[in-house]
Scaffold this active site. Sequence first.
Site, PDB file in Angstrom:
ATOM      1  N   HIS A 223     -12.212   1.441  -4.416  1.00  0.00           N
ATOM      2  CA  HIS A 223     -11.417   0.591  -5.314  1.00  0.00           C
ATOM      3  C   HIS A 223     -12.184  -0.705  -5.601  1.00  0.00           C
ATOM      4  O   HIS A 223     -12.992  -1.137  -4.766  1.00  0.00           O
ATOM      5  CB  HIS A 223     -10.100   0.192  -4.655  1.00  0.00           C
TER       6      HIS A 223
ATOM      7  N   ASP B 286      -2.295  -1.547  -3.899  1.00  0.00           N
ATOM      8  CA  ASP B 286      -2.675  -0.180  -4.243  1.00  0.00           C
ATOM      9  C   ASP B 286      -1.394   0.623  -4.297  1.00  0.00           C
ATOM     10  O   ASP B 286      -0.851   1.003  -3.256  1.00  0.00           O
ATOM     11  CB  ASP B 286      -3.643   0.381  -3.197  1.00  0.00           C
TER      12      ASP B 286
ATOM     13  N   TYR C 180       0.868  -1.185   0.000  1.00  0.00           N
ATOM     14  CA  TYR C 180       0.000   0.000   0.000  1.00  0.00           C
ATOM     15  C   TYR C 180       0.899   1.228   0.000  1.00  0.00           C
ATOM     16  O   TYR C 180       1.395   1.659   1.042  1.00  0.00           O
ATOM     17  CB  TYR C 180      -0.929  -0.012   1.222  1.00  0.00           C
TER      18      TYR C 180
END
Length: 272
Positions: free
Chosen positions: A263, A159, A113
């Site tokens: 998302h 991500d 992330y």
Amino acid sequence: MPLSIATWNINSVRLRIELVAKLAREHQPDVICLQETKTPDDRFPLKDAAKFGYPHAAIHGQKGYHGVAILSKRPFESVSRQGFCDMGDARHISAVLGREAGLDAPLTIHNFYIPAGGDIPDPAVNEKFRHKLAFLDEATAWEALHPLAPGARSILVGDLNIAPLETDVWSHKQLLDVVSHTPIEVEKLGALQAAGGWVDVMRNFIPPQDKLFTWWSYRAADWAASNRGRRLDHVWASPALAPAATGLTVLREARGWERPSDHVPVIVSLDA
DNA sequence: ATGGTGGCACCGCCA
């Protein structure tokens, strides 16, 4: 041996564990990598995950912010967590699947992330953007120090908070100065990718000339109608593993689920 | 042209 891996920024795993269950029911990925779990490890809904078929979990969380997790139907051989920028942020976890998971050769899964970077794309005035760039530099240096062995089977998902291609955003021109699509970020993401020799698996399935999004802002009146998306979530494979990818699904419909994440899940199928 | 939404912590911060 078929193996499928999903990656999804869930934006609070405690709030949306039922959406993870829905993904599990409807797509049965062998592994689910989550980002923005937003919970300390002792409050992670492990029992729910076990109930819907994922008894194995590698978690790296913190209170309120960030947090990553790997849920699996199959056991891990090992798990590790890497810190970046000495912030104490929970932004990486990796796990190895091996013989016990039914694989002839081990497969390493990295779940990242990357910092979002705030609003102003100037490291001199925006500390969060400075952190994002430093994180990318540090991860690139870390890759260089730990090169993949030739033939190593690794996958990096998560991500990454950067949309590198012109077709990874709804308007290249309008987003050139918007954090996530600025040239400096794209350059640094490219350096990270090159340092590991990673292959952009999503773009092996969806040609670079086609628009491809995995995120749509909560702030749109009608996300589907305006379709102002970005590809912030990625699936990268080591050169040895890339040819084993047999399919890719971007679960756009999940953006329309009740109380959705901003998302959507991306699922890669492998013949591993 | 601006502000728009959402989550968590704890009534501001981060995305």
